[in-house]
Design a protein around this motif. Structure first.
Motif, PDB file in Angstrom:
ATOM      1  N   ASN A 113       0.771  -1.208   0.209  1.00  0.00           N
ATOM      2  CA  ASN A 113       0.007   0.073   0.128  1.00  0.00           C
ATOM      3  C   ASN A 113       0.799   1.488  -0.135  1.00  0.00           C
ATOM      4  O   ASN A 113       0.136   2.381  -0.243  1.00  0.00           O
ATOM      5  N   PHE A 114       2.195   1.286   0.299  1.00  0.00           N
ATOM      6  CA  PHE A 114       3.030   2.342   0.345  1.00  0.00           C
ATOM      7  C   PHE A 114       3.654   2.735  -1.127  1.00  0.00           C
ATOM      8  O   PHE A 114       4.516   3.481  -1.081  1.00  0.00           O
ATOM      9  N   LEU A 115       3.210   1.633  -1.990  1.00  0.00           N
ATOM     10  CA  LEU A 115       4.092   1.854  -3.187  1.00  0.00           C
ATOM     11  C   LEU A 115       3.265   2.718  -4.265  1.00  0.00           C
ATOM     12  O   LEU A 115       2.091   2.735  -4.178  1.00  0.00           O
ATOM     13  N   PRO A 116       3.754   3.519  -5.151  1.00  0.00           N
ATOM     14  CA  PRO A 116       2.970   4.594  -5.961  1.00  0.00           C
ATOM     15  C   PRO A 116       2.180   3.945  -6.795  1.00  0.00           C
ATOM     16  O   PRO A 116       0.787   4.324  -7.086  1.00  0.00           O
ATOM     17  N   GLU A 117       2.518   2.863  -7.400  1.00  0.00           N
ATOM     18  CA  GLU A 117       1.646   2.139  -8.431  1.00  0.00           C
ATOM     19  C   GLU A 117       1.797   0.645  -7.965  1.00  0.00           C
ATOM     20  O   GLU A 117       2.385  -0.354  -8.489  1.00  0.00           O
ATOM     21  N   PRO A 118       0.724   0.223  -7.002  1.00  0.00           N
ATOM     22  CA  PRO A 118       0.975  -1.212  -6.587  1.00  0.00           C
ATOM     23  C   PRO A 118       0.681  -2.291  -7.778  1.00  0.00           C
ATOM     24  O   PRO A 118       1.240  -3.270  -7.985  1.00  0.00           O
ATOM     25  N   GLY A 119      -0.092  -1.929  -8.803  1.00  0.00           N
ATOM     26  CA  GLY A 119      -0.456  -3.024  -9.887  1.00  0.00           C
ATOM     27  C   GLY A 119       0.655  -2.999 -10.612  1.00  0.00           C
ATOM     28  O   GLY A 119       1.073  -4.076 -11.109  1.00  0.00           O
ATOM     29  N   ALA A 120       1.512  -2.004 -11.183  1.00  0.00           N
ATOM     30  CA  ALA A 120       2.687  -1.962 -11.794  1.00  0.00           C
ATOM     31  C   ALA A 120       3.724  -2.898 -10.834  1.00  0.00           C
ATOM     32  O   ALA A 120       4.541  -3.766 -11.612  1.00  0.00           O
ATOM     33  N   ALA A 121       3.673  -2.676  -9.575  1.00  0.00           N
ATOM     34  CA  ALA A 121       4.863  -3.449  -9.014  1.00  0.00           C
ATOM     35  C   ALA A 121       4.520  -4.898  -8.984  1.00  0.00           C
ATOM     36  O   ALA A 121       5.419  -5.819  -9.147  1.00  0.00           O
ATOM     37  N   VAL A 122       3.206  -5.315  -8.669  1.00  0.00           N
ATOM     38  CA  VAL A 122       2.941  -6.701  -8.643  1.00  0.00           C
ATOM     39  C   VAL A 122       3.175  -7.664 -10.069  1.00  0.00           C
ATOM     40  O   VAL A 122       3.759  -8.462 -10.132  1.00  0.00           O
ATOM     41  N   ALA A 123       3.010  -6.640 -11.046  1.00  0.00           N
ATOM     42  CA  ALA A 123       3.204  -7.076 -12.503  1.00  0.00           C
ATOM     43  C   ALA A 123       4.717  -7.288 -12.813  1.00  0.00           C
ATOM     44  O   ALA A 123       5.380  -8.362 -13.296  1.00  0.00           O
ATOM     45  N   ALA A 124       5.515  -6.348 -12.155  1.00  0.00           N
ATOM     46  CA  ALA A 124       7.043  -6.476 -11.995  1.00  0.00           C
ATOM     47  C   ALA A 124       7.416  -7.563 -11.389  1.00  0.00           C
ATOM     48  O   ALA A 124       8.388  -8.312 -11.855  1.00  0.00           O
ATOM     49  N   TRP A 125       6.976  -7.799 -10.129  1.00  0.00           N
ATOM     50  CA  TRP A 125       7.321  -8.884  -9.457  1.00  0.00           C
ATOM     51  C   TRP A 125       7.004 -10.177 -10.238  1.00  0.00           C
ATOM     52  O   TRP A 125       8.027 -11.263 -10.156  1.00  0.00           O
ATOM     53  N   ALA A 126       5.875 -10.384 -10.874  1.00  0.00           N
ATOM     54  CA  ALA A 126       5.558 -11.618 -11.415  1.00  0.00           C
ATOM     55  C   ALA A 126       6.664 -12.053 -12.615  1.00  0.00           C
ATOM     56  O   ALA A 126       6.954 -13.154 -12.985  1.00  0.00           O
ATOM     57  N   ARG A 127       7.402 -10.582 -13.070  1.00  0.00           N
ATOM     58  CA  ARG A 127       8.366 -11.160 -14.133  1.00  0.00           C
ATOM     59  C   ARG A 127       9.660 -11.628 -13.633  1.00  0.00           C
ATOM     60  O   ARG A 127      10.565 -12.399 -14.040  1.00  0.00           O
ATOM     61  N   LEU A 128       9.888 -11.442 -12.270  1.00  0.00           N
ATOM     62  CA  LEU A 128      11.056 -11.947 -11.769  1.00  0.00           C
ATOM     63  C   LEU A 128      11.342 -13.277 -11.231  1.00  0.00           C
ATOM     64  O   LEU A 128      12.308 -13.746 -10.396  1.00  0.00           O
ATOM     65  N   VAL A 129      10.131 -13.716 -11.037  1.00  0.00           N
ATOM     66  CA  VAL A 129       9.769 -15.267 -10.775  1.00  0.00           C
ATOM     67  C   VAL A 129      10.018 -16.260 -11.688  1.00  0.00           C
ATOM     68  O   VAL A 129       9.674 -15.790 -13.102  1.00  0.00           O
ATOM     69  N   ARG A 130      10.705 -17.405 -11.728  1.00  0.00           N
ATOM     70  CA  ARG A 130      10.573 -18.610 -12.822  1.00  0.00           C
ATOM     71  C   ARG A 130       9.262 -18.798 -13.283  1.00  0.00           C
ATOM     72  O   ARG A 130       8.353 -18.651 -12.248  1.00  0.00           O
ATOM     73  N   PRO A 131       8.792 -19.384 -14.525  1.00  0.00           N
ATOM     74  CA  PRO A 131       7.412 -20.234 -14.536  1.00  0.00           C
ATOM     75  C   PRO A 131       7.128 -21.126 -13.293  1.00  0.00           C
ATOM     76  O   PRO A 131       8.081 -21.897 -12.980  1.00  0.00           O
ATOM     77  N   GLY A 132       6.023 -20.803 -12.908  1.00  0.00           N
ATOM     78  CA  GLY A 132       5.742 -21.903 -11.822  1.00  0.00           C
ATOM     79  C   GLY A 132       6.067 -21.218 -10.378  1.00  0.00           C
ATOM     80  O   GLY A 132       5.698 -21.743  -9.482  1.00  0.00           O
TER      81      GLY A 132
END
Length: 264
Positions: A113-132
């Motif tokens: 909740n303290f991030l300026p763009e939570p949706g963009a942050a979660v999308a970025a985090w998703a790219r950082l994990v391997r498939p699965g």
């Protein structure tokens, strides 16, 4: 934890007294709920003073665990306290400087909740994990379940209605299962699950409850710091009447978080 809307998050000791001590038992239950196997590679974004990073290092037998936060003061506190193999980086939690697919899990405790763009942050985090791989977080239930903050703001707003917009329940919307689930699904994550995690927040006495609000870190302490002394004293007196106290002087409250996880 990243700074947002002028809130101050910089000093580790003050944060520990205010929020960190309650985050640690949540972190233990959160990591158990995730159920990752030994040897996983973890990234903790918006790690603050390292409560979640240290829990992963101590309990989850990770291959590696990296804690990341914009606050150099928080990172210094985290480095001093976390066991190996944890290590820490000063960087933006919304755009971590790591390669895509580098981790088995990206996690975040109380920072979303303290991030300026939570949706963009979660999308970025998703790219950082391997498939699965797993993307997971927990946030305080500011609207209902974070009892000591609800007592504080209900009392403060009764005295000063102009304080209502400062209440985290109004400012930070991503503290309900439906909105969290929407963030995760919009980021393309699957197998999304949300669960409550509730922990006791027992204060030794009223001073233990009140003193962290005087440190100026976070929305509620920032509000207290801005009050003129007479208004601050009036608020303190009103809180002594509003807070439930046991015969021994302790204050038995609870705090609920919403935890969410999903897979890439």
């Amino acid at each position: 934890m990243d700074d947002r809307r002028g809130d101050v998050w910089a000093t580790g000791d003050a944060y520990e007294r205010y929020m960190g001590r309650w985050s640690r038992p949540v972190a233990e239950r959160f990591t158990a709920w995730l159920g990752l196997p030994d040897g996983a590679r973890w990234l903790d974004v918006g790690c603050g003073t390292g409560a979640l990073t240290a829990t992963v290092a101590a309990r989850c037998r990770p291959r590696t665990v990296v804690g990341l936060d914009r606050s150099a003061g928080f990172v210094a506190s985290a480095r001093a306290a976390a066991p190996a193999p944890a290590h820490f980086v000063v960087a933006d939690a919304g755009a971590p400087p790591v390669r895509d697919g580098a981790f088995d899990a990206v996690v975040s405790g109380l920072a979303l909740n303290f991030l300026p763009e939570p949706g963009a942050a979660v999308a970025a985090w998703a790219r950082l994990v391997r498939p699965g791989g797993l993307v997971a977080a927990y946030v305080w239930d500011y609207a209902e379940g974070m009892e000591f903050l609800r007592r504080f703001w209900d009392t403060a707003v009764a005295l000063d209605p102009s304080a209502a917009p400062l209440d985290e329940a109004h400012r930070f919307p991503f503290c309900s299962p439906a909105l969290l689930r929407a963030l995760w699904t919009e980021a393309g994550l699957t197998e999304v699950t949300v669960t409550p995690i509730e922990v006791p927040t027992v204060f030794a006495d009223f001073a233990d409850f009140w003193q962290p609000f005087l440190a100026g870190q976070g929305p509620a302490p920032g509000y207290v710091a801005a009050l003129p002394p007479p208004a601050r004293n009036h608020l303190r007196e009103a809180l002594t009447r509003a807070i439930p106290t046991r015969p021994n002087g302790s204050i038995p409250l609870t705090a609920r978080t919403w935890a969410i996880k999903g897979r890439r």
